[in-house]
Design a protein around this motif. Structure first.
Motif, PDB file in Angstrom:
ATOM      1  N   GLU A  67      40.967 -22.991 -35.513  1.00 27.69           N
ATOM      2  CA  GLU A  67      41.513 -22.571 -36.811  1.00 27.69           C
ATOM      3  C   GLU A  67      41.366 -23.689 -37.852  1.00 27.69           C
ATOM      4  O   GLU A  67      42.113 -23.749 -38.815  1.00 27.69           O
ATOM      5  N   ASN A  68      40.389 -24.583 -37.625  1.00 26.07           N
ATOM      6  CA  ASN A  68      40.028 -25.601 -38.635  1.00 26.07           C
ATOM      7  C   ASN A  68      38.904 -25.012 -39.481  1.00 26.07           C
ATOM      8  O   ASN A  68      37.732 -25.086 -39.116  1.00 26.07           O
ATOM      9  N   TRP A  69      39.259 -24.437 -40.589  1.00 18.09           N
ATOM     10  CA  TRP A  69      38.273 -23.636 -41.341  1.00 18.09           C
ATOM     11  C   TRP A  69      37.391 -24.506 -42.219  1.00 18.09           C
ATOM     12  O   TRP A  69      37.853 -25.465 -42.836  1.00 18.09           O
ATOM     13  N   GLN A  70      36.107 -24.143 -42.288  1.00 15.53           N
ATOM     14  CA  GLN A  70      35.153 -24.821 -43.163  1.00 15.53           C
ATOM     15  C   GLN A  70      34.303 -23.748 -43.833  1.00 15.53           C
ATOM     16  O   GLN A  70      33.892 -22.790 -43.165  1.00 15.53           O
ATOM     17  N   TYR A  71      34.063 -23.911 -45.127  1.00 21.79           N
ATOM     18  CA  TYR A  71      33.261 -22.912 -45.842  1.00 21.79           C
ATOM     19  C   TYR A  71      31.800 -23.358 -45.845  1.00 21.79           C
ATOM     20  O   TYR A  71      31.480 -24.466 -46.282  1.00 21.79           O
ATOM     21  N   ILE A  72      30.895 -22.512 -45.367  1.00 19.96           N
ATOM     22  CA  ILE A  72      29.465 -22.839 -45.296  1.00 19.96           C
ATOM     23  C   ILE A  72      28.698 -21.777 -46.078  1.00 19.96           C
ATOM     24  O   ILE A  72      28.960 -20.588 -45.911  1.00 19.96           O
ATOM     25  N   GLU A  73      27.732 -22.223 -46.873  1.00 20.59           N
ATOM     26  CA  GLU A  73      26.972 -21.275 -47.683  1.00 20.59           C
ATOM     27  C   GLU A  73      25.482 -21.416 -47.385  1.00 20.59           C
ATOM     28  O   GLU A  73      25.010 -22.520 -47.113  1.00 20.59           O
ATOM     29  N   ALA A  74      24.743 -20.309 -47.425  1.00 18.53           N
ATOM     30  CA  ALA A  74      23.296 -20.360 -47.207  1.00 18.53           C
ATOM     31  C   ALA A  74      22.605 -19.562 -48.305  1.00 18.53           C
ATOM     32  O   ALA A  74      23.157 -18.568 -48.786  1.00 18.53           O
ATOM     33  N   PRO A  75      21.389 -19.983 -48.708  1.00 20.18           N
ATOM     34  CA  PRO A  75      20.685 -19.228 -49.754  1.00 20.18           C
ATOM     35  C   PRO A  75      20.155 -17.900 -49.220  1.00 20.18           C
ATOM     36  O   PRO A  75      19.785 -17.802 -48.049  1.00 20.18           O
ATOM     37  N   ALA A  76      20.124 -16.887 -50.073  1.00 19.64           N
ATOM     38  CA  ALA A  76      19.500 -15.616 -49.681  1.00 19.64           C
ATOM     39  C   ALA A  76      17.988 -15.820 -49.609  1.00 19.64           C
ATOM     40  O   ALA A  76      17.402 -16.456 -50.482  1.00 19.64           O
ATOM     41  N   GLN A  77      17.365 -15.280 -48.535  1.00 21.67           N
ATOM     42  CA  GLN A  77      15.921 -15.484 -48.347  1.00 21.67           C
ATOM     43  C   GLN A  77      15.108 -14.355 -48.948  1.00 21.67           C
ATOM     44  O   GLN A  77      13.901 -14.471 -49.122  1.00 21.67           O
ATOM     45  N   ILE A  78      15.756 -13.214 -49.170  1.00 28.16           N
ATOM     46  CA  ILE A  78      15.045 -12.061 -49.738  1.00 28.16           C
ATOM     47  C   ILE A  78      15.938 -11.401 -50.782  1.00 28.16           C
ATOM     48  O   ILE A  78      17.152 -11.625 -50.788  1.00 28.16           O
ATOM     49  N   GLU A  79      15.329 -10.592 -51.610  1.00 31.80           N
ATOM     50  CA  GLU A  79      16.126  -9.801 -52.546  1.00 31.80           C
ATOM     51  C   GLU A  79      16.665  -8.572 -51.832  1.00 31.80           C
ATOM     52  O   GLU A  79      15.973  -7.985 -50.996  1.00 31.80           O
ATOM     53  N   VAL A  80      17.872  -8.188 -52.141  1.00 31.62           N
ATOM     54  CA  VAL A  80      18.490  -7.030 -51.487  1.00 31.62           C
ATOM     55  C   VAL A  80      19.042  -6.090 -52.562  1.00 31.62           C
ATOM     56  O   VAL A  80      20.249  -5.937 -52.704  1.00 31.62           O
ATOM     57  N   PRO A  81      18.170  -5.487 -53.337  1.00 32.47           N
ATOM     58  CA  PRO A  81      18.701  -4.620 -54.396  1.00 32.47           C
ATOM     59  C   PRO A  81      19.220  -3.299 -53.846  1.00 32.47           C
ATOM     60  O   PRO A  81      18.725  -2.810 -52.827  1.00 32.47           O
ATOM     61  N   GLY A  82      20.204  -2.727 -54.492  1.00 33.62           N
ATOM     62  CA  GLY A  82      20.651  -1.378 -54.137  1.00 33.62           C
ATOM     63  C   GLY A  82      21.663  -1.359 -53.006  1.00 33.62           C
ATOM     64  O   GLY A  82      22.366  -2.334 -52.745  1.00 33.62           O
ATOM     65  N   VAL A  83      21.707  -0.219 -52.298  1.00 35.90           N
ATOM     66  CA  VAL A  83      22.749   0.025 -51.287  1.00 35.90           C
ATOM     67  C   VAL A  83      22.163  -0.135 -49.884  1.00 35.90           C
ATOM     68  O   VAL A  83      21.146   0.484 -49.558  1.00 35.90           O
ATOM     69  N   HIS A  84      22.783  -0.958 -49.083  1.00 43.98           N
ATOM     70  CA  HIS A  84      22.292  -1.223 -47.722  1.00 43.98           C
ATOM     71  C   HIS A  84      23.461  -1.392 -46.759  1.00 43.98           C
ATOM     72  O   HIS A  84      24.542  -1.832 -47.163  1.00 43.98           O
ATOM     73  N   ASP A  85      23.225  -1.105 -45.481  1.00 44.63           N
ATOM     74  CA  ASP A  85      24.139  -1.556 -44.443  1.00 44.63           C
ATOM     75  C   ASP A  85      23.816  -3.022 -44.171  1.00 44.63           C
ATOM     76  O   ASP A  85      22.636  -3.412 -44.176  1.00 44.63           O
ATOM     77  N   ILE A  86      24.841  -3.816 -43.930  1.00 41.35           N
ATOM     78  CA  ILE A  86      24.636  -5.244 -43.648  1.00 41.35           C
ATOM     79  C   ILE A  86      25.196  -5.556 -42.262  1.00 41.35           C
ATOM     80  O   ILE A  86      26.330  -5.193 -41.941  1.00 41.35           O
ATOM     81  N   TYR A  87      24.382  -6.200 -41.451  1.00 41.52           N
ATOM     82  CA  TYR A  87      24.788  -6.588 -40.097  1.00 41.52           C
ATOM     83  C   TYR A  87      24.962  -8.097 -40.043  1.00 41.52           C
ATOM     84  O   TYR A  87      24.090  -8.838 -40.503  1.00 41.52           O
TER      85      TYR A  87
END
Ligand code: FUB
Length: 456
Positions: free
Chosen positions: A416-436
């Motif tokens: 429960e030692n939380w750390q925020y990690i961010e990564a760049p998007a590698q592709i464009e994801v326009p519109g409506v999609h399911d995300i896994y």
């Protein structure tokens, strides 16, 4: 940044993965009681323990949605320990709002009488916290004091019904936590509740439709409905109607027939309208490892017949379709999901509910996510790992769909030692999609926990 176009193959995979029942895959959930408040649909549930051999249930749980497919786990705002006089059997609940307070009615085993009792807790929000409103049972002393259902009529009079196989009721006072006089008893007769009637529903199958338990009481277009588990064990769902809140009742027939494949000898329903559509909630034993004491809540959409009667509703894997797209921008709780495999959720007093017990190959899915034009530039997660972490692959449309981003999760020195990690998007994801969100790392050990996502 690459552009991504849908192929026929990925569309087919997405369609195959569109099951929404059971609604919760992270633990067993029972006895669904829906409640709509401020544009959100909440469902209050019981919680079957893993590998249980009876209804040894310890707590009640709450889930919510605004689109019928992505559900947020609010954890357990009420448990046996919150009632000093209770010691066992956190069975079928219902919650209702009155004058800005939320009244949570529950059955549980009473230390005072050794029988079952009805308790009432109160809170300031639909997700609690709740506390015992009166420090004692509202009604106590009979094995069949179970399954309370509550409804406030147009004239402000509130009714509480409960019982198995007798139906009890009281008119609640305006405070919702007391009543005057004696508990009333309604013995379900053949005319009112179909007792003893043999009803052929499917070739080769007959049902004895009689009230058993789990009443669900409400009013629609001036008619009162009592929906309930019927026919003894195994149960099906039947209903009765009346012109008055206290009867006389008229048996109207079966709503959900008993199905062997439900894998549960009980069934328990709740009905609500939400955003202009009608929904029928119930439970079955179809989650892997489930059964009669390992049940899971499901939902089916339905339409009332023109005369107000309820059609036959059959269980499906598909459940209810999405009625809105999901806005991913801002903070998204990791315990909000349309589907998951392998993971559980845990509570934390500071950060709230988080996603836990994550192993290599586990995943969660958010359905119908509307990225609008262009899609996110970054994907982030608040993570914690007492070991060595792993990776989160954010994939589009299916588990083997294109990778939107990969988040490398380090060891953070504690679960429960939380750390925020961010990564760049590698592709464009326009519109409506399911995300896994596909979790990867060493095979065997627990990898990390996740509190929330961000799409920026
Ligand atoms: O969940 C425990 C009991 O099983 C409920 O009170 C009944 O309605 C049945 O679903």
């Amino acid at each position: 940044m690459k552009k991504y176009f849908l192929t026929l193959g990925s569309l087919l995979i997405a369609a195959a993965a569109s099951a929404t029942n059971p609604l919760v895959q992270t633990c067993f959930t029972t006895d669904p009681a829906p409640m709509v408040h401020n544009d959100t649909l909440y469902v209050y549930t019981g919680h079957d323990e893993n590998k249980a051999d009876f209804f040894w249930m310890q707590e009640w749980r709450v889930y919510s949605t605004t689109d019928m497919v992505n559900w947020t786990d609010h954890g357990s705002p009420l448990a046996i320990e919150d009632f000093s006089w209770g010691d066992d059997r956190a069975w079928a609940p219902q919650c209702i709002e009155r004058n800005g307070k939320f009244y949570f009615y529950v059955p549980l085993h009473s230390k005072l009488t050794g029988a079952m009792a009805i308790g009432v807790a109160v809170g300031d929000s639909p997700t609690g916290p709740f506390k015992d409103a009166i420090g004692k049972p509202l009604a106590d002393g009979s094995w069949d004091y179970i399954d309370p259902t509550v409804f406030i009529d147009d004239d402000g009079q509130a009714y509480l019904y409960w019982g198995n196989p007798t139906i009890y009721y009281v008119k609640l006072n305006e405070d919702m936590i007391s009543f005057d006089g004696e508990v009333q008893k309604l013995v379900p007769d053949a005319e009112g509740f179909g007792q003893g009637k043999e009803v052929p529903m499917e070739p080769g199958k007959e049902y004895k439709s009689s009230y058993t338990e789990g009443p669900w009481f409400y009013k629609r277009n001036g008619k009162y409905y009592m929906v309930y588990a019927a026919g003894g064990i195994p149960e099906h769902i039947a209903y009765s109607m009346s012109d008055s809140p206290t009867g006389p009742w008229k048996y109207m027939g079966i709503i959900m027939p008993q199905k062997d494949e439900s894998n549960s000898f009980t069934i328990h329903s709740g009905i609500t309208d939400y955003k202009g559509k009608s929904y029928f909630f119930y439970h079955n034993g179809q989650l892997p490892g489930g059964g009669g004491f390992g049940r899971s809540i499901c939902v089916e959409p339905f339409e009332y017949n023109a005369d107000g009667t309820i059609p036959t509703i059959l269980p499906t894997k598909e459940g209810a379709p999405a009625i809105a797209t999901f806005n991913p921008y801002g903070r998204v709780e990791a315990e909000t999901m349309a589907w998951s495999e392998g993971v559980t959720t845990e509570p934390n007093a500071e950060t709230g509910v988080y996603l836990a017990d994550i192993h290599n190959g586990d995943y969660t899915k958010l359905a119908n996510v509307n990225f609008m034009s262009g899609g996110p530039k970054t994907v982030g997660a608040s993570v914690a790992s007492a070991l060595r972490g792993g990776q989160i692959e954010v994939r589009m449309d299916s588990l083997d769909g294109p990778v939107v981003a990969t988040i490398d999760v380090p060891g953070t020195g504690g679960w429960e030692n939380w750390q925020y990690i961010e990564a760049p998007a590698q592709i464009e994801v326009p519109g409506v999609h399911d995300i896994y969100f596909l979790f990867k790392g060493r095979k065997g050990p627990k990898l990390f926990n996740i509190d929330y996502w961000t799409f920026k």
